[in-house]
Design an enzyme around this catalytic site. Sequence first.
Site, PDB file in Angstrom:
ATOM      1  N   PHE A 310       0.822  -1.198   0.000  1.00  0.00           N
ATOM      2  CA  PHE A 310       0.000   0.000   0.000  1.00  0.00           C
ATOM      3  C   PHE A 310       0.861   1.254   0.000  1.00  0.00           C
ATOM      4  O   PHE A 310       1.905   1.298   0.648  1.00  0.00           O
ATOM      5  CB  PHE A 310      -0.879   0.069   1.251  1.00  0.00           C
ATOM      6  CG  PHE A 310      -1.782  -1.101   1.411  1.00  0.00           C
ATOM      7  CD1 PHE A 310      -3.023  -1.107   0.813  1.00  0.00           C
ATOM      8  CD2 PHE A 310      -1.383  -2.191   2.155  1.00  0.00           C
ATOM      9  CE1 PHE A 310      -3.863  -2.197   0.954  1.00  0.00           C
ATOM     10  CE2 PHE A 310      -2.207  -3.288   2.303  1.00  0.00           C
ATOM     11  CZ  PHE A 310      -3.453  -3.285   1.706  1.00  0.00           C
ATOM     12  N   ASP A 311       0.413   2.243  -0.712  1.00  0.00           N
ATOM     13  CA  ASP A 311       0.952   3.571  -0.556  1.00  0.00           C
ATOM     14  C   ASP A 311       0.293   4.122   0.707  1.00  0.00           C
ATOM     15  O   ASP A 311      -0.833   3.755   1.011  1.00  0.00           O
ATOM     16  CB  ASP A 311       0.549   4.370  -1.802  1.00  0.00           C
ATOM     17  CG  ASP A 311       0.749   5.840  -1.615  1.00  0.00           C
ATOM     18  OD1 ASP A 311       1.825   6.202  -1.131  1.00  0.00           O
ATOM     19  OD2 ASP A 311      -0.164   6.606  -1.960  1.00  0.00           O
ATOM     20  N   LYS A 312       1.003   4.952   1.490  1.00  0.00           N
ATOM     21  CA  LYS A 312       0.376   5.420   2.730  1.00  0.00           C
ATOM     22  C   LYS A 312      -0.586   6.588   2.487  1.00  0.00           C
ATOM     23  O   LYS A 312      -1.792   6.464   2.657  1.00  0.00           O
ATOM     24  CB  LYS A 312       1.429   5.843   3.762  1.00  0.00           C
ATOM     25  CG  LYS A 312       0.793   6.317   5.075  1.00  0.00           C
ATOM     26  CD  LYS A 312       1.817   6.661   6.127  1.00  0.00           C
ATOM     27  CE  LYS A 312       2.349   8.073   6.015  1.00  0.00           C
ATOM     28  NZ  LYS A 312       1.447   9.121   6.435  1.00  0.00           N
ATOM     29  N   THR A 313       0.026   7.697   2.057  1.00  0.00           N
ATOM     30  CA  THR A 313      -0.753   8.931   1.994  1.00  0.00           C
ATOM     31  C   THR A 313      -1.826   8.837   0.912  1.00  0.00           C
ATOM     32  O   THR A 313      -1.533   8.545  -0.235  1.00  0.00           O
ATOM     33  CB  THR A 313       0.175  10.115   1.717  1.00  0.00           C
ATOM     34  OG1 THR A 313       1.273  10.022   2.606  1.00  0.00           O
ATOM     35  CG2 THR A 313      -0.554  11.422   1.919  1.00  0.00           C
ATOM     36  N   LYS A 490       9.847   2.696  -4.405  1.00  0.00           N
ATOM     37  CA  LYS A 490       8.668   1.839  -4.253  1.00  0.00           C
ATOM     38  C   LYS A 490       8.610   0.816  -5.366  1.00  0.00           C
ATOM     39  O   LYS A 490       8.385  -0.372  -5.122  1.00  0.00           O
ATOM     40  CB  LYS A 490       7.391   2.676  -4.284  1.00  0.00           C
ATOM     41  CG  LYS A 490       7.231   3.600  -3.091  1.00  0.00           C
ATOM     42  CD  LYS A 490       5.888   4.281  -3.166  1.00  0.00           C
ATOM     43  CE  LYS A 490       5.747   5.363  -2.115  1.00  0.00           C
ATOM     44  NZ  LYS A 490       4.516   6.137  -2.289  1.00  0.00           N
TER      45      LYS A 490
END
Lengths: 616, 77
Positions: A310-313, A490
Site C-alpha cells: 500500500f501507498d500510505k498517503t 517503491k
Amino acid sequence: MQRWILGKKNQITLAGAILIVIGFISSLGFKNEIVAVWALVIASVIGAAPIAIQAYQALRVKVVSIDVLVTMAVVGAFLIKNYEESAIVTFLFLFGSFLEQRTLNKTRSAIKELTEMAPESALKQMENGEFEEVEVDEVDVGDILLVKTGAKIPVDGTVLSGEGSINEASITGESLPVSKEEGSNVFAGTILDNGTIQIVANRVGEDTTFGKIIELVEEAQDSKSEAERFIDGFSKYYTPAVLLLGIIVWAFSRNLELAITILVLGCPGALVIGVPVSNVAGIGNGARHGVLLKGSEVIKDFSRLDTMVFDKTGTLTVGNPSVAEKEYYGDNIDEALGYLASVERESDHPLAKAVLTEIGETQFSPVENTEVIKGGGVTANVNGHRIAVGNVALMENEGVHISKQARNDIDRFEKGGNSLVLTAVDGELKILMGVRDQIRAGVKEDLKRLKRLGVKNLIMLSGDNQGTVDVVSRELGLTEAHGNMLPEDKSAFVKKLIEKGQIVAFVGDGVNDSPSLALANIGIAMGSGTDVAIETSDVVLMNSDFSRLPHGLGLTKAIARNMKQNIVIAIGVVLFLLASVFFSEWMNMSIGMLVHEGSILVVILNGMRLLRYRLR
Amino acid sequence: MKKATIQLDTLACPSCVQKIENAVKSMDGVEKDSVKVLFNASKVKFDFDEERLSVEDTEKAITALGYDVKKSQVRAK
C-alpha cells in the site's frame, strides 16, 4: 426466407413441441402410426430448418460449428427412419438455445444496467440560437448544450452558465449531490438533480469518463485468460474432430445410429460457455459494487494474491494532514494564536495549512522580517513581538525554555506519530501542536478482512519519515512498513517481491505511483474516475473507496472457484456421455441431447450465483 | 482508416463469435488484426479503409449470417 425462418425460431420450437406430443399420443393412445410418423416428420423438418441454415452459414465462413454436428445427426436419423429421435433432438436443441439466451441475458444484466445509464439525447444549440433535442451521437466537441432538472448530462463538459447540483453516483459511486457553477466540470452519465445549466462539450461518446468505464468493463468481460484461449483453440479443432470420429465409427461399424449418437454427444457446449459465463457475471457484480476488474487474467492473479503493498498517503490515510493534538502554556493564548496564524498565512508549508484550518477565525496582524530557517521553521516580528514557529531544534536555537511538562507533552505527541509545531512569543513557549495524517475510517477492519481472505503480507511504503510510518503501521497491524521512499524506491521494492516469486498487488492513488501500479502483478488504483487511474491499473476502486477492496478480493476468489467448477462439470459430462455410449444400453441421441443441454444450463446457473455474491 | 463499432442483437453462442469474426475478417478493406467480436457486449469492433469498404457492406454480411444489427457507429481513428 432464411432470415424469416431464423426470426421464427421460438414459434418453431413451440410447434415442434406440440407436434411431438401429438405424435406420441396418436402412437401410444390411438395406435395410429401414420399420424404419429407424419407429426414427427414435420416436427423434424421444421425444427431442422433453422439449425441447417445456421450450419450452412457457418460452413460458408469455414467454421465447423455445433449446428453442423446436429444437422448431420438429424439427417442421419432421418436416413435410418428414426423420426422420433430426429424430432426430439431438434426440439431439445432449439429449446436449449432459447433457455441459454434467456439465462445468459440474466448474467449480463449487471453490465446492462451500467450501459443503460449512458445518456441518449441532448439539447443542442442550433445555428439560430434555439435548443433542439438531438441524439447524443450528434454532439461534437465545442457544442453548447442545455441541461434541465432531472436530465442526464450528455457529455463531459464545462458549465458555461447557470448552477445546479449533480448526482455523480454513476462515475464516483458517491450519491451525495455535488453543486456545480460556472466553470465547474461535469461528467456524462451523471444526473442534474436540480437547477438548469448550459455546458460546452469537451469530450463526447467513448472519450468521456463514463464512456471509458463502459468500454473498459465491456472489454474486460470478453478478455480471455490463457485457459480460455486454450479452450477456444481446443474447440476449434474439437468440433471437426467429433465429426471425423463419427465418420470413422460409421465407416468401420456401418452402424449409422451409433455414428450420429456420437455426433450429438460430442457437441461442445458447457465447456465453451462455462468460463465466459463466470467471467461476465463476476465482472458484472464488481461493476455494481464499485470494483472495476479489467479482465479474466486479472481475476486469476488477484484471486491468488499473497502480498499487498500500500501507498500510505491518500490510500491508508486521508491525505490531508490535520492538527490531531494541542497543548497551550501560560496566558494570552488568543493573542499567540493570532500571531501564529499571521505567520503561517504567508507560508506554503503543508503543516501551515493544517495549523490555519485548526485556528480558523482569528485576528491577523502584519508580519515583518520573516526568516525561514531550513529544517527548523520560521521566525518573524509581529506587533513588535518576536515569534518563532517550528520544531524543537528551532526552539533550542532561539533559547526558548522548555518546561518539564512541555517536554512530556512533546514526547507523547511524537510517539503518537505527530509532526510538531511549537510556537514561542518573545522567547516563551506558548503553543504546542501535533499534526498528523488521519487514518481513513474503517481501514483497520478492511485490512483484517483481507488477512482473513488469505493475504499473507500487508506492506506499507511511504515517502514520510520512518517514525510516522511505524506509528501508522502499528495501529493498523501491518506486516512491514518502510518510510523515506521515493516513487522509484517503491517500484524497485515491488520488483524485488515479484522476483522472489510472490504475487503482488500494489494499491495506490494512480498518479505518482503509476510505475509501481504498472509493475505489480495487480495494480489497484484508488480512482475517483480519473483517466490515469483507469488506464494504468488492473483494478479500479470507484470513488477511492478502500472498503471495496475486500469485496473485490473475495469476489475474484469466488469467480476463480466458479470457473473451476464449470470446467469440471463440462468435462465430467462429456466423459460421462462418451463412456455411456460405449458401455451402456440406454444411451441414445435424445438422452444425449438432453444431458448436453442440461449441462449448459447448469453451468450458466452456476455462473449466475456470482451476481449475488457478497462478502460475509 | 476509420474505426467502426457495430451493436448486434444479443449473441448467445460462442460459436457465433467465430462465425462473425471470420466473416468480417474476410472482407476486403478490413484491418484483420483489429477485428474484435465482444461476445458478452454483443458488439463488433474493427478498423477499416473507408475507400475500399463501407460499414453498410459489413452490416449486410453480418445480417446475412443471421444476426441482427441494432446500430453502428463510425469514428475517425
